[in-house]
Design an enzyme around this catalytic site. Structure first.
Site, PDB file in Angstrom:
ATOM      1  N   TYR A 156       0.866  -1.185   0.055  1.00 40.16           N
ATOM      2  CA  TYR A 156      -0.029   0.056   0.006  1.00 40.16           C
ATOM      3  C   TYR A 156       0.757   1.146  -0.090  1.00 40.16           C
ATOM      4  O   TYR A 156       0.740   2.152  -0.876  1.00 40.16           O
ATOM      5  CB  TYR A 156      -0.900  -0.029   1.329  1.00 40.16           C
ATOM      6  CG  TYR A 156      -1.801   1.064   1.388  1.00 40.16           C
ATOM      7  CD1 TYR A 156      -3.221   1.051   0.773  1.00 40.16           C
ATOM      8  CD2 TYR A 156      -1.756   2.234   2.185  1.00 40.16           C
ATOM      9  CE1 TYR A 156      -3.925   2.137   0.534  1.00 40.16           C
ATOM     10  CE2 TYR A 156      -2.577   3.419   2.151  1.00 40.16           C
ATOM     11  CZ  TYR A 156      -3.863   3.180   1.429  1.00 40.16           C
ATOM     12  OH  TYR A 156      -4.843   4.112   1.412  1.00 40.16           O
ATOM     13  N   LYS A 160       0.991   4.131  -2.873  1.00 44.26           N
ATOM     14  CA  LYS A 160       0.891   5.488  -2.889  1.00 44.26           C
ATOM     15  C   LYS A 160       1.913   6.477  -2.820  1.00 44.26           C
ATOM     16  O   LYS A 160       1.793   7.491  -3.353  1.00 44.26           O
ATOM     17  CB  LYS A 160       0.104   5.584  -1.307  1.00 44.26           C
ATOM     18  CG  LYS A 160      -1.309   4.748  -1.036  1.00 44.26           C
ATOM     19  CD  LYS A 160      -2.347   5.581  -2.061  1.00 44.26           C
ATOM     20  CE  LYS A 160      -3.581   4.772  -1.750  1.00 44.26           C
ATOM     21  NZ  LYS A 160      -4.779   5.360  -2.571  1.00 44.26           N
TER      22      LYS A 160
END
Length: 249
Positions: A156, A160
């Site tokens: 993640y 990002k």
């Protein structure tokens, strides 16, 4: 409040959570919304009905935006229906949290494809009509995890952080054509994903916050609406953190 009258906005992953709030806020400000969803057709239809109840216009469109062909079809459908796309919000995202020793390759691939590749796909598809119109607002929903990192989130956080790099590189490519590209980085926000956090973790988090509360989906939506407006024509390649002061610098 109406500052987006006549604007056409595509919001990916708009059937729930932050995406839903963004779609509703842009509609309140006068934009017509293309509500993208992957599987939750009923929830997407509810968002469309909520927008219409506000007096706005919207349509739901299914697409797995991690697939380039489907992402392109989404943008093409918006242009066919409304003649243009002024605003693209790359919000579609997912999590598969675990420590790297336990993380499966498919957990890495799914998160990277959903969070990062989908934004590249939709941006690639929308840039041509925006350049032709010499106007556009592309807004990527990143995370403070992409700035500071977070344990158990190598996939993640990487996705990002990649969105931040995509934002800055694309901003340099298209700025001369009246297109701005920015990112919004939420901190911990009250959503389905954070509803089950233990009380001890919430208290520890609250101790680190300058503003002593979790964020709301509306907090994020307001920041997106600001970056989608004409007032931000001289702001590009930036990351706006909406995190209560959790991460600074």
């Amino acid at each position: 409040m109406a500052q987006l009258d006549g604007r056409i906005a595509v919001v990916t992953g708009a059937s729930r959570g932050i995406g839903r709030a963004i779609a509703l806020e842009l509609a309140r400000r006068g934009a017509t919304i293309v509500v993208n969803y992957n599987a939750a057709s009923g929830a997407a239809d509810e968002v469309v009905e909520a927008i219409k109840a506000l007096g706005g216009q919207a349509m739901a469109r299914q697409a797995d935006v991690s697939n380039l062909e489907q992402a392109t079809a989404l943008i093409d459908a918006a242009v066919e229906a409304y003649g243009k796309v002024d605003i693209l919000v790359n919000n579609a995202g997912t999590t598969r949290d675990t420590l790297i020793m336990r993380m499966k390759e498919e957990d890495w691939d799914t998160v990277i494809n959903t969070n990062l590749k989908s934004a590249w796909n939709c941006s690639k598809a929308v840039v041509r009509p925006m350049m032709k119109a010499r106007y556009g607002r592309i807004i990527n929903i990143t995370s403070v995890s992409g700035i500071a990192g977070n344990e158990g989130q190598t996939n993640y956080s990487a996705s990002k952080a990649g969105l931040i790099g995509l934002t800055k590189a694309l901003a340099r490519e298209v700025g001369s054509r009246g297109i701005t590209v920015n990112a919004v980085a939420p901190g911990f926000v009250k959503t389905d994903l954070t509803a089950d956090l233990p009380e001890s973790l919430l208290q520890a988090l609250n101790d680190r916050l300058v503003i002593k509360r979790l964020g709301t989906i509306e907090d994020v939506a307001y920041a997106v609406a600001f970056l989608a407006s004409d007032e931000t024509s001289y702001i590009t390649g930036q990351v706006l953190s909406v995190d209560g002061g959790l991460v600074m610098g």
